[in-house]
Design a protein around this motif. Structure first.
Motif, PDB file in Angstrom:
ATOM      1  N   ASP A  44      33.379  22.722  74.026  1.00 23.90           N
ATOM      2  CA  ASP A  44      33.450  23.986  74.766  1.00 23.90           C
ATOM      3  C   ASP A  44      34.868  24.287  75.222  1.00 23.90           C
ATOM      4  O   ASP A  44      35.261  25.451  75.347  1.00 23.90           O
ATOM      5  N   THR A  45      35.666  23.246  75.477  1.00 15.37           N
ATOM      6  CA  THR A  45      37.040  23.465  75.951  1.00 15.37           C
ATOM      7  C   THR A  45      37.983  23.893  74.830  1.00 15.37           C
ATOM      8  O   THR A  45      39.119  24.313  75.101  1.00 15.37           O
ATOM      9  N   LEU A  46      37.540  23.788  73.582  1.00 20.80           N
ATOM     10  CA  LEU A  46      38.400  24.133  72.453  1.00 20.80           C
ATOM     11  C   LEU A  46      38.459  25.634  72.199  1.00 20.80           C
ATOM     12  O   LEU A  46      39.334  26.095  71.464  1.00 20.80           O
ATOM     13  N   VAL A  47      37.530  26.384  72.790  1.00 23.36           N
ATOM     14  CA  VAL A  47      37.471  27.822  72.517  1.00 23.36           C
ATOM     15  C   VAL A  47      37.391  28.593  73.828  1.00 23.36           C
ATOM     16  O   VAL A  47      36.949  28.066  74.859  1.00 23.36           O
ATOM     17  N   ASN A  48      37.830  29.856  73.790  1.00 25.13           N
ATOM     18  CA  ASN A  48      37.683  30.708  74.971  1.00 25.13           C
ATOM     19  C   ASN A  48      36.330  31.414  74.925  1.00 25.13           C
ATOM     20  O   ASN A  48      35.568  31.264  73.961  1.00 25.13           O
TER      21      ASN A  48
END
Length: 249
Positions: A44-48
């Motif tokens: 989840d932290t890899l994308v906005n």
């Protein structure tokens, strides 16, 4: 079961990785040298917030190919793929997955210009036959594939005519044409009693070989030896003669 066998080949693992979406590649590389499962929160932290759809598509692709498994909000990389992808990146394990280069110099060595010309001649012979400008004939295996793929049709192999699908095929660029026939070859391999995994592994292996270099056919399976004979007629590989123990992509 088929994918598990495919993942036993380092060349196939590398080819599958290259075909993944960019975010899916990032996820795989994040897990490759990690011993513990990867929390889904990390992905989840890899994308906005605007890229949630891309994240969903990447995970769906990875799960569909059995590259990763999700359980209790944790992702685990397929262990067979993990080990053999490492082998592909480090060149370890000493398998013939990436072909076996011939150690001795070929007395009839050919250069890249010759290979390009030979491949073009073979491919154009198929296209000219389809439109009827050259009816000198093609090997039976090529004719069977043209009929199986619906590009040509007729009462018998010697009297076939191009179909509407065949005309659409002629309008494609050459890369799309080659992949169309390779996919049809794969679907026809059942009728030819060929091993699906061997067929796919050989196609992926060819994609990793060095142009202009000759490779030994001694390590090929029976299915792959048959493929070598067939793909020679499409201009995808070159052998000076059918009994030759070496081939060039």
């Amino acid at each position: 079961a088929v994918l598990t066998r495919l993942f036993q080949s380092p060349a196939t693992c590398l080819a599958i990785f290259r075909l993944l979406p960019k975010l899916a590649k990032t996820i795989v590389l994040s897990m490759l040298y990690r011993d513990e499962p990867l929390p889904i929160e990390f992905v989840d932290t890899l994308v906005n917030n605007q890229s949630q759809r891309i994240q969903g598509e990447a995970l769906k692709k990875l799960k569909g190919l059995h590259v990763v498994k999700e359980r209790h909000q944790m992702l685990t990389l397929n262990p067979t793929l993990r080990q053999n992808f490492k082998n592909a990146l480090t060149g370890s394990n000493g398998t013939s997955s990436f072909g076996v280069p011939c150690e001795t110099e070929d007395r009839h060595k050919v250069d890249i210009a010759f290979l390009d010309q030979r491949a073009q001649q073979k491919w154009e012979a198929i296209l000219h036959y389809m439109v009827g400008t050259d009816t000198s004939g093609l090997p039976e295996g090529v004719l069977l594939l043209l009929k199986h793929s619906g590009l040509m049709d007729g009462a018998d192999l010697e009297n076939m005519k191009i179909t509407n699908v065949g005309f659409q095929f002629l309008l494609q660029d050459i890369n799309a044409q080659i992949w169309t026939l390779l996919l049809q070859y794969l679907s026809m391999s059942d009728k030819l009693h060929m091993d699906h995994v061997d067929v796919l592994n050989f196609i992926f292996m060819l994609g990793s070989l060095e142009l202009g270099r000759d490779y030994s056919s001694a390590s090929l399976s029976a299915t792959q030896a048959q493929m070598l004979e067939d793909l020679r007629e499409y201009g995808i590989v070159y052998q000076r003669k059918s009994a030759s123990r070496r081939f060039c992509p």
